[in-house]
Design an enzyme around this catalytic site. Structure first.
Site, PDB file in Angstrom:
ATOM      1  CD  GLU A   1      -3.396   0.334   0.682  1.00 33.68           C
ATOM      2  OE1 GLU A   1      -2.797   1.353  -0.077  1.00 33.68           O
ATOM      3  OE2 GLU A   1      -4.480   0.082   0.856  1.00 33.68           O
ATOM      4  CG  ASP A   2      -0.911   4.753  -1.358  1.00 40.56           C
ATOM      5  OD1 ASP A   2      -1.725   4.020  -0.790  1.00 40.56           O
ATOM      6  OD2 ASP A   2      -1.500   5.563  -2.188  1.00 40.56           O
TER       7      ASP A   2
ATOM      8  CG  ASP B   1      -5.846   8.801   6.022  1.00 38.80           C
ATOM      9  OD1 ASP B   1      -5.698   9.288   7.092  1.00 38.80           O
ATOM     10  OD2 ASP B   1      -6.645   9.504   4.962  1.00 38.80           O
TER      11      ASP B   1
ATOM     12  CE  LYS C   1      -2.262  11.772   5.500  1.00 34.13           C
ATOM     13  NZ  LYS C   1      -3.200  12.434   4.788  1.00 34.13           N
TER      14      LYS C   1
ATOM     15  CG  PHE D   1      -3.509  15.878   0.599  1.00 31.91           C
ATOM     16  CD1 PHE D   1      -4.374  14.802   0.598  1.00 31.91           C
ATOM     17  CD2 PHE D   1      -2.930  16.290  -0.556  1.00 31.91           C
ATOM     18  CE1 PHE D   1      -4.923  14.097  -0.565  1.00 31.91           C
ATOM     19  CE2 PHE D   1      -3.593  15.581  -1.819  1.00 31.91           C
ATOM     20  CZ  PHE D   1      -4.469  14.513  -1.668  1.00 31.91           C
TER      21      PHE D   1
ATOM     22  CG  ASP E   1      -4.283  10.735  -6.844  1.00 38.38           C
ATOM     23  OD1 ASP E   1      -4.247  10.232  -5.948  1.00 38.38           O
ATOM     24  OD2 ASP E   1      -5.420  11.009  -7.464  1.00 38.38           O
TER      25      ASP E   1
HETATM   26  P1  IMP Z   1      -7.831   4.790   4.112  1.00 41.85           P
HETATM   27  O1  IMP Z   1      -8.896   3.997   3.964  1.00 41.85           O
HETATM   28  O2  IMP Z   1      -8.285   5.928   4.918  1.00 41.85           O
HETATM   29  O3  IMP Z   1      -6.601   4.159   5.243  1.00 41.85           O
HETATM   30  O4  IMP Z   1      -7.431   5.369   2.875  1.00 41.85           O
HETATM   31  C1  IMP Z   1      -6.125   5.065   2.319  1.00 41.85           C
HETATM   32  C2  IMP Z   1      -6.317   5.621   0.759  1.00 41.85           C
HETATM   33  O5  IMP Z   1      -6.562   6.888   0.682  1.00 41.85           O
HETATM   34  C3  IMP Z   1      -4.745   5.520   0.416  1.00 41.85           C
HETATM   35  O6  IMP Z   1      -4.487   4.403  -0.596  1.00 41.85           O
HETATM   36  C4  IMP Z   1      -4.948   6.805  -0.704  1.00 41.85           C
HETATM   37  O7  IMP Z   1      -5.340   6.357  -1.768  1.00 41.85           O
HETATM   38  C5  IMP Z   1      -5.711   7.639   0.125  1.00 41.85           C
HETATM   39  N1  IMP Z   1      -4.719   8.890   0.743  1.00 41.85           N
HETATM   40  C6  IMP Z   1      -5.059   8.721   2.102  1.00 41.85           C
HETATM   41  N2  IMP Z   1      -4.172   9.851   2.529  1.00 41.85           N
HETATM   42  C7  IMP Z   1      -3.611  10.404   1.528  1.00 41.85           C
HETATM   43  C8  IMP Z   1      -2.685  11.514   1.136  1.00 41.85           C
HETATM   44  O8  IMP Z   1      -2.384  12.143   2.014  1.00 41.85           O
HETATM   45  N3  IMP Z   1      -2.517  11.821  -0.278  1.00 41.85           N
HETATM   46  C9  IMP Z   1      -3.149  11.132  -1.115  1.00 41.85           C
HETATM   47  N4  IMP Z   1      -3.913   9.946  -1.020  1.00 41.85           N
HETATM   48  C10 IMP Z   1      -4.145   9.721   0.318  1.00 41.85           C
END
Ligand code: IMP
Length: 191
Positions: A93-94, A97, A125, A146, A153
Site C-alpha cells: 500500500e502507498d 490513513d 498516517k 495531505f 495524487d
Molecule cells: P484509508 O482507507 O483512509 O486508510 O485510505 C487509504 C487511501 O486514501 C490511500 O490508499 C490513498 O489512496 C488515500 N490517501 C490517504 N491519505 C492520502 C494523502 O495524504 N494523499 C493522497 N492520498 C491519500
C-alpha cells in the site's frame, strides 16, 4: 520559497528506507515465495522499487479497489490474476490513513484461504487511524497533512514526483495547482 508545500521525504531517504524494507522482507520470507500484491494506483512507484529491493523468488500482482461513501466499503474493481489460495500474500500500500480500506481488503483476502497475510505500507498516517488494523511493515510514520508524490495524487496528478511533498495549505493547491506544478517541475504548464 513557497511555504504551502514542503518536501517531507526526499528521493534518497525513500531509497534508503525501501532498501531496508526489502532487506527485512528478504529475511522474514526466506524459503517462501510470496505474492507482492500492490493496491493500485498509488502503490506503483513503491511496488516497483520494493520488489527490486527484495532478494527472493516472488510474484508481483496488483488489484484495484473502488470505495463507496466514507464508511470504508470497498469492492475489488480489478482483481489479482494470480490465485491467492495457499500463498503468502504481502499487500503493498502507498499509505494507510483511517485504516478502513486496508481493513476491508484484508477481510476480502482472508476469505481466499491465503497461507499468510501481511501488509507493507510506505506511509502510516497513524494519528488519523479510525480502525485498528495490523500493519506489519511501514516505511515512515507521517502526520495528518495531505501528501503528494511518489504514487500519491491530487485529482490524478503529481504521482510522478520522485519525492514526497506535504500540502500545508490545501486551498492554495486547489486554487492554483499550476503554482505547485511550477515549483516541482520547474516550468509553467501551458495548455
Ligand atoms: P484509508 O482507507 O483512509 O486508510 O485510505 C487509504 C487511501 O486514501 C490511500 O490508499 C490513498 O489512496 C488515500 N490517501 C490517504 N491519505 C492520502 C494523502 O495524504 N494523499 C493522497 N492520498 C491519500
Amino acid at each position: 520559497m513557497n511555504d504551502a508545500f514542503v518536501e517531507v521525504v526526499t528521493e534518497s531517504d525513500l531509497a534508503r528506507r525501501i532498501s531496508q524494507l526489502g532487506a527485512e522482507l528478504t529475511e522474514d520470507y526466506r524459503g517462501r515465495e510470496p505474492v507482492m500484491l500492490g493496491v493500485l494506483m498509488g502503490c506503483l512507484p513503491f511496488l516497483a522499487d520494493l520488489v527490486r529491493a527484495t532478494d527472493l523468488e516472488l510474484e508481483v500482482d496488483v488489484l484495484s479497489l473502488t470505495r463507496f461513501g466514507h464508511d470504508g466499503r470497498v469492492s475489488i474493481m480489478l482483481d489479482a490474476a494470480v490465485p491467492l489460495a495457499g500463498r503468502d500474500v504481502i499487500i503493498v500500500e502507498d499509505i494507510v490513513d483511517t485504516g478502513l480500506t486496508l481493513t476491508a481488503l484484508r477481510r476480502a483476502l482472508e476469505l481466499r484461504d491465503v497461507t499468510s497475510l501481511a501488509t507493507v505500507a510506505l506511509l502510516d498516517k497513524a494519528p488519523r487511524r479510525i480502525v485498528d488494523v495490523p500493519l506489519e511493515y511501514r516505511g515512515f510514520e507521517v502526520g495528518d497533512e495531505f501528501l503528494l508524490g511518489y504514487g500519491l495524487d491530487w485529482e490524478g496528478k503529481f504521482r510522478n514526483l520522485r519525492s514526497l511533498w506535504a500540502v500545508m495549505d490545501l486551498a492554495a493547491l486547489t486554487q492554483d495547482p499550476a503554482a505547485f506544478a511550477e515549483l516541482v517541475f520547474g516550468a509553467p504548464i501551458t495548455r
